[in-house]
Design a protein around this motif. Sequence first.
Motif, PDB file in Angstrom:
ATOM      1  N   ALA A  39       1.224  -1.075   0.359  1.00  0.00           N
ATOM      2  CA  ALA A  39       0.319   0.084   0.144  1.00  0.00           C
ATOM      3  C   ALA A  39       0.944   1.226  -0.468  1.00  0.00           C
ATOM      4  CB  ALA A  39      -1.022  -0.171   1.176  1.00  0.00           C
ATOM      5  N   ASP A  81      -0.493   7.076   0.361  1.00  0.00           N
ATOM      6  CA  ASP A  81      -1.709   7.663   0.290  1.00  0.00           C
ATOM      7  C   ASP A  81      -2.547   7.254   0.589  1.00  0.00           C
ATOM      8  OD1 ASP A  81      -0.698  10.691  -0.360  1.00  0.00           O
ATOM      9  OD2 ASP A  81      -0.429   9.795  -2.677  1.00  0.00           O
ATOM     10  N   GLU A  82      -2.872   6.000   0.025  1.00  0.00           N
ATOM     11  CA  GLU A  82      -3.889   4.505   0.354  1.00  0.00           C
ATOM     12  C   GLU A  82      -4.170   4.461   1.971  1.00  0.00           C
ATOM     13  OE1 GLU A  82      -3.887   2.466  -3.781  1.00  0.00           O
ATOM     14  OE2 GLU A  82      -2.222   1.484  -1.659  1.00  0.00           O
ATOM     15  N   SER A 106      -5.812   7.111   4.025  1.00  0.00           N
ATOM     16  CA  SER A 106      -7.495   7.259   3.066  1.00  0.00           C
ATOM     17  C   SER A 106      -8.346   7.211   4.717  1.00  0.00           C
ATOM     18  CB  SER A 106      -7.463   6.348   2.303  1.00  0.00           C
ATOM     19  OG  SER A 106      -7.681   4.905   3.436  1.00  0.00           O
ATOM     20  N   LEU A 148      -6.066  -4.315   0.484  1.00  0.00           N
ATOM     21  CA  LEU A 148      -6.336  -3.103  -0.568  1.00  0.00           C
ATOM     22  C   LEU A 148      -6.782  -4.179  -1.629  1.00  0.00           C
ATOM     23  CD1 LEU A 148      -4.740   0.139  -0.089  1.00  0.00           C
ATOM     24  CD2 LEU A 148      -7.244  -0.302  -0.282  1.00  0.00           C
ATOM     25  N   VAL A 175      -9.225   0.258   6.728  1.00  0.00           N
ATOM     26  CA  VAL A 175      -8.687   0.918   5.087  1.00  0.00           C
ATOM     27  C   VAL A 175      -9.670   0.011   4.005  1.00  0.00           C
ATOM     28  CG1 VAL A 175      -6.224   0.585   3.152  1.00  0.00           C
ATOM     29  CG2 VAL A 175      -5.889   2.160   5.480  1.00  0.00           C
ATOM     30  N   GLU A 186     -12.515   1.301   0.405  1.00  0.00           N
ATOM     31  CA  GLU A 186     -12.114   0.600  -0.902  1.00  0.00           C
ATOM     32  C   GLU A 186     -13.609   0.207  -1.038  1.00  0.00           C
ATOM     33  OE1 GLU A 186      -9.904   0.127  -4.984  1.00  0.00           O
ATOM     34  OE2 GLU A 186      -9.824   1.164  -2.218  1.00  0.00           O
TER      35      GLU A 186
END
Length: 490
Positions: free
Chosen positions: A69, A72-73, A76, A139, A179, A183
Motif C-alpha cells: 500500500a 496515500d492509501e 485514507s 486493499l 482501509v 475501498e
Amino acid sequence: MDTGGNSLPSQSCPDGPKRRVCYYYDRGIAGVDYGEDHVMVPRRVDMAHALIRSYGLLGDMARLRTRPATADEISSFHDEGYVGLLRDVTPEGFAAGGEMTHAAKGFNVGAFAKDDRSVDNPPIAGLWDYCRRYAGGSLAAARALVSGEAEIAINWSGGLHHACRERASGFCYVNDIVVAIHELLGRFRRVLYVDIDVHHGDGVETAFIDSARVMTVSFHQRTKNFFPDGKGLVEHVGVGDGQYRAVNVPLNEGMDDQGYHGLFRPIMAKVMEVFQPEAIVMQCGGDSLSGDRLGNQNLSIAGHAQCVRFMRSYNLPLLLLGGGGYTVNHVAACWCYETAVAIGKEIDDAIPVHCYDSYYRSQGYKLHYPVAKGIKNDNTDFHVTRTMSIVMRNLTHLEAAPSVGFVDPAGGMSIDAEALFCRAPPREDDDPMERLHRLCGEIDERSFLMELGKRHLDLAKDKDGDQLQPHRDRSEPVKRQRSEKLYCKY
C-alpha cells in the motif's frame, strides 16, 4: 474425524461447493520480528501458507499480486503525522532517545503497556515496509471483490483491528480493515464487518461508529483487565447515523463451540435480515481457539470455521482476514482449514509432510487438535440469555435496511482487474526440490534425480544398514543428512 470433542456437525452450504476465491500472500512478512519475548509472530502466516500449499489448495485460487500500500492509501484513514512516524521510526533511532523517541511514544509506538514491563507495539525493524505489505494485501483483496473477479478474497496477514487513526494499539499499527472497507464502500452500499477474534474489534468499531453504511459485529471476551479495557459492552450500539449499527456480544471465559454458535447464528441471521449488506468483511482471529496463549475461550478449529461457513452461505462478496492467534501451530492450522472452507473443498485431517510439519507434533500431526478438557465455561444461561435479549432488542430498531442515498454503486471506480492477479504461479510455490534443481543449474536432471533417490534410500536405513519402513514415523523427527552434490554454494 475427531475435531475436538465439542465441535458442531458441518452446516450444509446452500450456495454450492465452489466459489471463485482469490488469495494474497507476501513472503516478506514472514521475516518480521516483534522481539524475542513478544507473542505476536508474523511467521505464523508463512506457516499457514506452507500448509495451504502442502494440501494443494493454491491451485483452487487465483493469486493476487503483491503490491505494498502507498502512504496515500494508508492515509485514507490514518493521520498523516502518524503515517510519517511509521515511515521514519527505526529501532536505532528510537533507542537513541530524543525527538523521535518522544514522537513515537506519543503515537503509542514503543510505549510500555499497562504492566510497565512489556511493549505491545515495538518500533521494529522494517516497520513501515511491514505495514505497507499487509495493508496492501487487504486493499488488493477488496479490489478483487469490487471488480467482480472474485467472490471470496483472503489475506491472512491482515485483520489488525486495534489500530486507531492516530496511534498503534494491541500489536496493530495500520488498520488494514478500515482501509479495505473504505475501498469496498466505493462499490457497495452497505458493508458488514464481523469479528470473531477473542479481543474486541475496537479500532474498526470506532472508525465507523457514526456510519449508516457499515455495521460492525464483534464476538469477544469481556472479562476483568482483558484488553481492550472498557470497550465492547453489549450496551455500546453506535452513535448518530450509526446508532444500533454497532453490535457487541461480550463473552465470559471458556465458551465452547455449541454455546458460541447458539449466539452467533441467530444474531448474524437477524443482522443479515435487517441490515441487508452487499459485502461482508470477516476478521478471523485465531486467539478465540482453545489453547491460545492469550485467549481463554475453548473453540475447536471446526467450530471457529463454522462461523466462516455460515457467512459464506449468504452468497455475498466476502473478504476473509487474519488477526490474533498466538499459539502459532493452532492458528496456522485454523487458517488453512478456513481456506478450504472458503474454496468449498474437503481436506484430510492428516497434515502432509512439509517444511513446518514438526510444529504440529504436539497435535499428532493432525489439522484438528483436541480442545482442552475440564475447562470451566463461565457463560451461564443467565449471561447468554441476557446478552441475546439485549442484542435482538437493539436490532429491532433496524427493521428496514438503511437508505443511504447512494445511486451509482460503481461510484466511477476504475480497477484494472488484470493488474491485480498473478496469472503464472509465483516461483516460491514450486516444489522445493524442483526449485533447488533450477538454482543448481550445473547438475543435470539425471544426476540430480539419482542423487535424490540415493539420499532417500540412505534416510530409510538405520545405523546398522537394516531397511526401515518407506514412510517415516512422524513421532520422531528425522535427522536430515546433507549431500554436498545437491546444494548450491553461495
